[in-house]
Design a protein around this motif. Structure first.
Motif, PDB file in Angstrom:
ATOM      1  N   ARG A  25       0.818  -1.222   0.000  1.00  0.00           N
ATOM      2  CA  ARG A  25       0.000   0.000   0.000  1.00  0.00           C
ATOM      3  C   ARG A  25       0.851   1.272   0.000  1.00  0.00           C
ATOM      4  O   ARG A  25       0.351   2.361  -0.313  1.00  0.00           O
ATOM      5  N   ASP A  26       2.122   1.152   0.336  1.00  0.00           N
ATOM      6  CA  ASP A  26       3.038   2.295   0.286  1.00  0.00           C
ATOM      7  C   ASP A  26       3.612   2.498  -1.110  1.00  0.00           C
ATOM      8  O   ASP A  26       4.175   3.548  -1.398  1.00  0.00           O
ATOM      9  N   CYS A  27       3.505   1.479  -1.951  1.00  0.00           N
ATOM     10  CA  CYS A  27       4.136   1.505  -3.272  1.00  0.00           C
ATOM     11  C   CYS A  27       3.226   2.182  -4.290  1.00  0.00           C
ATOM     12  O   CYS A  27       2.617   1.553  -5.153  1.00  0.00           O
ATOM     13  N   ARG A  28       3.168   3.479  -4.176  1.00  0.00           N
ATOM     14  CA  ARG A  28       2.278   4.296  -5.007  1.00  0.00           C
ATOM     15  C   ARG A  28       2.997   4.783  -6.257  1.00  0.00           C
ATOM     16  O   ARG A  28       4.217   4.899  -6.275  1.00  0.00           O
ATOM     17  N   VAL A  29       2.194   5.100  -7.269  1.00  0.00           N
ATOM     18  CA  VAL A  29       2.721   5.643  -8.523  1.00  0.00           C
ATOM     19  C   VAL A  29       1.960   6.913  -8.873  1.00  0.00           C
ATOM     20  O   VAL A  29       0.766   7.029  -8.601  1.00  0.00           O
ATOM     21  N   HIS A  30       2.687   7.831  -9.449  1.00  0.00           N
ATOM     22  CA  HIS A  30       2.112   9.068 -10.000  1.00  0.00           C
ATOM     23  C   HIS A  30       2.613   9.153 -11.443  1.00  0.00           C
ATOM     24  O   HIS A  30       3.810   9.259 -11.674  1.00  0.00           O
TER      25      HIS A  30
ATOM     26  N   ARG B 262      -2.905   8.379 -10.631  1.00  0.00           N
ATOM     27  CA  ARG B 262      -2.295   7.861  -9.408  1.00  0.00           C
ATOM     28  C   ARG B 262      -2.793   6.449  -9.174  1.00  0.00           C
ATOM     29  O   ARG B 262      -3.957   6.141  -9.409  1.00  0.00           O
ATOM     30  N   GLY B 263      -1.879   5.597  -8.735  1.00  0.00           N
ATOM     31  CA  GLY B 263      -2.240   4.212  -8.503  1.00  0.00           C
ATOM     32  C   GLY B 263      -1.204   3.520  -7.643  1.00  0.00           C
ATOM     33  O   GLY B 263      -0.525   4.149  -6.826  1.00  0.00           O
ATOM     34  N   LEU B 264      -1.082   2.210  -7.853  1.00  0.00           N
ATOM     35  CA  LEU B 264      -0.185   1.376  -7.051  1.00  0.00           C
ATOM     36  C   LEU B 264       0.707   0.520  -7.944  1.00  0.00           C
ATOM     37  O   LEU B 264       0.314   0.151  -9.052  1.00  0.00           O
ATOM     38  N   LEU B 265       1.873   0.184  -7.423  1.00  0.00           N
ATOM     39  CA  LEU B 265       2.721  -0.832  -8.033  1.00  0.00           C
ATOM     40  C   LEU B 265       2.206  -2.171  -7.528  1.00  0.00           C
ATOM     41  O   LEU B 265       2.115  -2.383  -6.321  1.00  0.00           O
ATOM     42  N   ARG B 266       1.846  -3.063  -8.454  1.00  0.00           N
ATOM     43  CA  ARG B 266       1.281  -4.351  -8.053  1.00  0.00           C
ATOM     44  C   ARG B 266       1.985  -5.485  -8.768  1.00  0.00           C
ATOM     45  O   ARG B 266       2.524  -5.316  -9.855  1.00  0.00           O
TER      46      ARG B 266
END
Length: 123
Positions: free
Chosen positions: A47-52, A62-66
Motif C-alpha cells: 500500500r506504500d508503493c504508489r505511482v504518479h 495515481r495508482g499502485l505498483l502491483r
C-alpha cells in the motif's frame, strides 16, 4: 530493505527525440542492497508503493505498483485491468540513476524511460 522514491522520464525515442521531462512516473518501490526490487518486502509494504504518472496534456494518474501473475504493473484502478501498465522484467533490473525501464502503457505502446533519481522514501 528500504523504500525508495524513483523518478523516471521518457527516454529518447522517435516520439521524444530529446527525451522528455514532462512525460514520466514517480513511484515508490522496496529495493534490496543490490538496488533490485524486493518482492518479499513489497508484500509488507504494497500500500506504500504508489505511482504518479505525469504526461503533458493529460490528466495525472495515481495508482499502485502491483504484482500480477509473473509481472509487475502500475495499476490505477483495482477494479479494472485494462488500465494496467506492465513493466518489462522490472524484477531483473538494477534501479539506479541512468538506467532504463520499459513500460507498456495503456495505449498499447511500450515506451522506455530513464531513471533520473532514486532517493530513500520518507513518508
Amino acid at each position: 530493505m528500504t523504500l525508495y522514491r524513483v523518478r523516471m522520464h521518457a527516454a529518447r525515442s522517435e516520439e521524444f527525440p530529446e527525451g522528455s521531462k514532462a512525460h514520466g512516473y514517480d513511484f515508490v518501490v522496496p529495493l534490496d542492497k543490490q538496488m533490485r526490487l524486493d518482492p518479499d518486502a513489497w508484500k509488507n509494504h504494497s500500500r506504500d508503493c504508489r505511482v504518479h504518472r505525469f504526461w503533458s496534456g493529460e490528466e495525472d494518474q495515481r495508482g499502485l505498483l502491483r504484482h500480477i501473475g509473473r509481472g509487475w504493473v502500475f495499476d490505477y484502478d483495482e477494479e479494472e485491468t485494462d488500465d494496467n501498465e506492465p513493466f518489462f522484467k522490472l524484477d531483473r533490473h538494477e534501479i539506479k540513476e541512468g538506467e532504463y525501464l520499459s513500460v507498456k502503457e495503456q495505449d498499447g505502446e511500450t515506451r522506455t524511460f530513464q531513471i533520473v533519481s532514486v532517493q530513500p522514501y520518507v513518508q
